[in-house]
Motif scaffolding. Structure first.
Motif, PDB file in Angstrom:
ATOM      1  N   VAL A  40      64.907  52.339  24.319  1.00  0.00           N
ATOM      2  CA  VAL A  40      64.704  53.766  24.954  1.00  0.00           C
ATOM      3  C   VAL A  40      64.715  53.104  26.558  1.00  0.00           C
ATOM      4  N   GLU A  41      65.503  54.240  27.213  1.00  0.00           N
ATOM      5  CA  GLU A  41      65.449  53.825  28.818  1.00  0.00           C
ATOM      6  C   GLU A  41      64.197  53.472  29.537  1.00  0.00           C
ATOM      7  N   LYS A  42      64.128  52.538  30.218  1.00  0.00           N
ATOM      8  CA  LYS A  42      62.953  52.463  31.091  1.00  0.00           C
ATOM      9  C   LYS A  42      63.443  52.350  32.618  1.00  0.00           C
ATOM     10  N   LYS A  43      62.566  53.120  33.327  1.00  0.00           N
ATOM     11  CA  LYS A  43      62.758  53.158  34.819  1.00  0.00           C
ATOM     12  C   LYS A  43      61.586  52.729  35.562  1.00  0.00           C
ATOM     13  N   THR A  44      61.828  51.658  36.601  1.00  0.00           N
ATOM     14  CA  THR A  44      60.655  51.423  37.336  1.00  0.00           C
ATOM     15  C   THR A  44      61.159  51.312  38.703  1.00  0.00           C
ATOM     16  N   GLY A  45      60.068  51.678  39.512  1.00  0.00           N
ATOM     17  CA  GLY A  45      60.474  51.505  40.990  1.00  0.00           C
ATOM     18  C   GLY A  45      59.141  51.138  41.736  1.00  0.00           C
ATOM     19  N   ILE A  46      59.520  50.533  42.993  1.00  0.00           N
ATOM     20  CA  ILE A  46      58.518  50.138  43.755  1.00  0.00           C
ATOM     21  C   ILE A  46      58.392  50.956  44.936  1.00  0.00           C
ATOM     22  N   LYS A  47      57.041  51.114  45.454  1.00  0.00           N
ATOM     23  CA  LYS A  47      56.617  51.913  46.724  1.00  0.00           C
ATOM     24  C   LYS A  47      55.394  51.064  47.573  1.00  0.00           C
ATOM     25  N   GLU A  48      55.870  50.816  48.423  1.00  0.00           N
ATOM     26  CA  GLU A  48      54.744  50.076  49.461  1.00  0.00           C
ATOM     27  C   GLU A  48      53.881  51.386  50.063  1.00  0.00           C
ATOM     28  N   TYR A  49      52.655  51.556  49.996  1.00  0.00           N
ATOM     29  CA  TYR A  49      51.947  52.507  50.526  1.00  0.00           C
ATOM     30  C   TYR A  49      50.340  52.093  50.721  1.00  0.00           C
ATOM     31  N   GLY A  50      49.856  52.394  51.911  1.00  0.00           N
ATOM     32  CA  GLY A  50      48.570  52.159  52.409  1.00  0.00           C
ATOM     33  C   GLY A  50      48.267  50.631  52.176  1.00  0.00           C
ATOM     34  N   GLY A  51      49.318  49.858  52.291  1.00  0.00           N
ATOM     35  CA  GLY A  51      48.907  48.392  52.327  1.00  0.00           C
ATOM     36  C   GLY A  51      48.958  47.805  51.037  1.00  0.00           C
ATOM     37  N   ARG A  52      49.277  48.738  50.141  1.00  0.00           N
ATOM     38  CA  ARG A  52      49.300  48.292  48.631  1.00  0.00           C
ATOM     39  C   ARG A  52      50.810  48.238  48.016  1.00  0.00           C
ATOM     40  N   ILE A  53      51.068  47.560  47.337  1.00  0.00           N
ATOM     41  CA  ILE A  53      52.386  47.617  46.528  1.00  0.00           C
ATOM     42  C   ILE A  53      52.324  48.441  45.295  1.00  0.00           C
ATOM     43  N   LEU A  54      53.035  49.567  44.927  1.00  0.00           N
ATOM     44  CA  LEU A  54      52.820  50.415  43.628  1.00  0.00           C
ATOM     45  C   LEU A  54      54.011  50.117  42.896  1.00  0.00           C
ATOM     46  N   GLU A  55      53.759  49.755  41.736  1.00  0.00           N
ATOM     47  CA  GLU A  55      54.926  49.412  40.624  1.00  0.00           C
ATOM     48  C   GLU A  55      54.736  50.755  39.747  1.00  0.00           C
ATOM     49  N   ILE A  56      55.651  51.689  39.941  1.00  0.00           N
ATOM     50  CA  ILE A  56      55.652  52.766  39.229  1.00  0.00           C
ATOM     51  C   ILE A  56      56.499  52.677  37.780  1.00  0.00           C
TER      52      ILE A  56
END
Length: 665
Positions: A40-56
């Motif tokens: 099953v397909e998996k999508k991950t993305g990274i976002k830097e915001y407010g001094g934090r690293i968000l792994e979506i």
């Protein structure tokens, strides 16, 4: 010290704009792969915001957390096993009742949940108004209003993620089932508490509820537990179907109490989407409109791509001339000119067609039309032995057979899954497009777009007829019923369609850089040796191999060069054209390859049409075959799919050439 990284899971029902939210957050910084152990397909993305690293992490769309399909198992197990810091559920503002059902189940797990009330612009246009503060109070969780395709509310959502990370979930209005069920939940919780390791992994109340509902995946979590025997004994006299129905009713009762307190709005007699559907999903007009749209899409693809193709053709033609003039070593010059540049150039030539096709498909999907296409086809497909939901993997097959076969996991019934898996590769994937464009453009001139459209329609017809055959002979019985929620129509986002095009197009380019380059180098080696023979002649290794298998395709009208190209097309369908470019030694010049094909007496319009039909239907590429093995769990079904499709290709190509010889005589 504050942990810098926040892991965020993105979940929600299908067609609520989840992927749009994901793209709005992550932009182009996303990675596509498979979940470990499943496809099953998996999508991950990274976002830097407010001094934090968000792994979506974008989870598969699901209507509930009762695990029926592989997608639902993946979505639920990620939340349970990986325990992300924050879970965002994306909801369709115009259909809160259905969406809140998933919310009640997420809250039972005890997730740190944020609701993204998406498509709020559509709800406002319908006159619906959701009282956000009251809904937040009733559910005890944060709620952000978003219109993701315009980027509205995304920053507020990111702020809330950072604020909520590290917080505990609080759900003041826990759903209370009837006294009998609550007593049995508590008894099960006491039994489960004897396994401390199990309780550190799963919430006891949630696991008890799922065991009472008879959830097979929940039962499997007890396979190595010392309480399994006690749990089975406790459940042995209970009828799980009754508990599942009772608890589902209670969840909807809770939703029906909440909605009147938070949602005020007028009810339109008929929305604009309803009015459009009156025409586009009409019993009599639906299929003709669908076919007309598909035809227009291929005409546009062919027309708009031509100028770009000419530029690419000029580039690789010039590159081949530079190599021929400046490299003295005959073998190196041949390897670069006749092998790599000719093979790769022949495939790169069709990149504009691939990109434009993906862009147009993305526009149709984003507008909500492709969901209607499945609805339109349901009646026809059900009568032929498969349910309308199978058309969704088949539609995905127009892009690539590999994810399309993976998408059959959304079908609950195994017979439906296997049938759909067998027929989905008949949908013409983007990799076959270069073959069609070259042959149709060379032999059918201005009619090329219509010829390509006909090839695509032939794939659909063969798939549906094959499904009927399988249902009648192998998988006897009726297909399961089709239930699908149609999303409202809305203006497609050019930005999202562009991102989809770039994502899928880059996968195509990656194949050019790996599989196809490797394939054409092997072909060059076989065509160049043994030393002293004419390059690509019948006396070369590849010529000897081709002559060996030529009798198998001679009745169709094919020769050994075509046979070799088809064999190497098993690596990737694009290699068919790369092989022809290499074998004819025409360099990367499309005009020269076209001229060489026209000059070869074996190639007639009928044979060209037969080759397109054979390429459409014969065994899919090695990647798709491997996925069929993985998804079916059986070598038998994989070999059957390969043998059936190749036999079908031979028969249909034979008939096509014979009829074509009469028509084009």
């Amino acid at each position: 010290m504050v942990e810098n990284k926040i892991r965020v899971a993105l979940t929600g029902n299908p067609n609520v704009g989840k992927t749009t939210v994901f793209n709005a957050i992550t932009g182009s910084r996303q990675k596509v792969g498979n979940w470990p152990g499943v496809t099953v397909e998996k999508k991950t993305g990274i976002k830097e915001y407010g001094g934090r690293i968000l792994e979506i992490v974008d989870l598969p769309g699901t209507y509930s957390l009762t695990a029926y399909s592989a997608d639902e198992v993946v979505a639920r197990d990620y939340i349970l096993e990986e325990k992300p810091d924050v879970v965002i559920q994306v909801l369709d503002s115009t259909n809160l009742e259905r969406n809140l059902y998933l919310t009640t189940q997420l809250l039972e797990i005890g997730t740190n949940l944020i609701l993204a009330l998406n498509m709020s612009d559509l709800a406002e246009r319908k006159g619906e108004d959701v009282n956000i503060p009251v809904l937040e109070k009733l559910l005890g969780i944060s709620l952000i209003r978003t219109t993701a395709n315009e980027g509205k509310g995304i920053n507020e959502l990111l702020d809330e993620i950072i604020l909520r990370s590290g917080s505990a979930s609080s759900f003041p209005n826990k759903i209370e089932y009837n006294k009998k069920i609550e007593d049995e939940i508590r008894q099960l919780e006491r039994i489960l508490a004897e396994d401390e390791a199990l309780m550190t992994r799963y919430p006891s109340r949630w696991l008890s509820i799922k065991l009472l509902e008879g959830d097979e995946n929940a039962h499997s979590k007890l396979s190595s537990s010392n309480v399994q025997f006690k749990v089975n004994k406790f459940l042995s006299n209970l009828i799980s179907e009754e508990y599942e129905a009772e608890m589902a009713d209670k969840r909807y009762e809770f939703i029906s109490r909440v909605l009147p307190q938070v949602s005020k709005g007028r009810v339109e007699r008929m929305s604009s989407s309803d009015m459009i559907d009156k025409v586009l999903t009409s019993r009599y007009l639906g299929i003709p409109i669908f076919l007309a749209l598909m035809w227009g899409m291929f005409e546009l693809t062919f027309t708009f791509a031509t100028p770009f193709m000419e530029l690419i053709d000029m580039f690789f033609g010039s590159l081949a001339k530079i190599v021929a003039v400046n490299i003295d070593s005959p073998w190196l010059s041949s390897l670069l000119g006749d092998g790599i540049i000719a093979g790769v150039g022949s495939v790169m030539l069709f990149v504009p067609n691939i990109f434009i096709l993906f862009f147009l498909l993305a526009l149709l999907e984003d507008s909500g039309y492709l969901a209607r296409a499945a609805f339109i086809m349901d009646r026809l497909m059900y009568s032929m032995g498969i349910q309308g939901k199978s058309f969704i993997p088949m539609l995905m097959g127009f892009g690539c057979s590999v994810p399309a076969v993976m998408a059959t996991r959304t079908l609950e019934d195994r017979a439906d899954r296997l049938i759909t898996m067998m027929v989905t590769p008949f949908m013409s994937c983007g990799a076959r497009m270069p073959v069609y464009v070259l042959l149709a453009g060379t032999f059918f001139g201005k009619q090329a777009g219509s010829v390509i459209f006909g090839i695509y329609v032939l794939g659909i017809i063969v798939a549906i007829v094959s499904a009927k055959l399988f249902r009648s002979i192998i998988f006897k019985g009726k297909p399961s019923s089709f239930i699908m929620e149609l999303p409202p129509y809305h203006s497609p986002s050019a930005g999202n369609s562009f991102k989809y095009m770039m994502n899928q197009g880059s996968l195509y380019l990656k194949r050019v850089g790996t599989v196809i380059v490797g394939g054409v180098v092997v072909i060059w080696l076989l065509a160049y040796f043994p030393q002293g023979v004419e390059y690509g002649s019948a006396e070369s290794y590849i010529g000897s191999l081709g002559k060996l298998i030529e009798p198998l395709v001679a009745p169709i009208g094919f020769d050994w060069k075509i046979a070799i190209s088809l064999i190497f097309g098993f690596l990737a369908k694009e290699v068919v054209i790369g092989s022809l470019g290499t074998l004819y030694g025409t360099g990367a010049d499309e005009g020269m390859l076209s001229s060489a094909l026209v000059a070869d007496p074996i190639f007639t319009p009928a044979v060209a049409l037969g080759l397109m039909v054979f390429t459409l239907l014969y065994v899919p590429c090695i990647g798709a075959v491997a996925v069929i093995k993985k998804e079916s769990g059986s070598w038998k079904w994989m070999l059957f799919a390969a043998a059936y499709s190749t036999a079908m290709a031979w028969i249909m190509a034979f008939v096509t050439v014979k009829i074509g010889n009469i028509i084009f005589a």
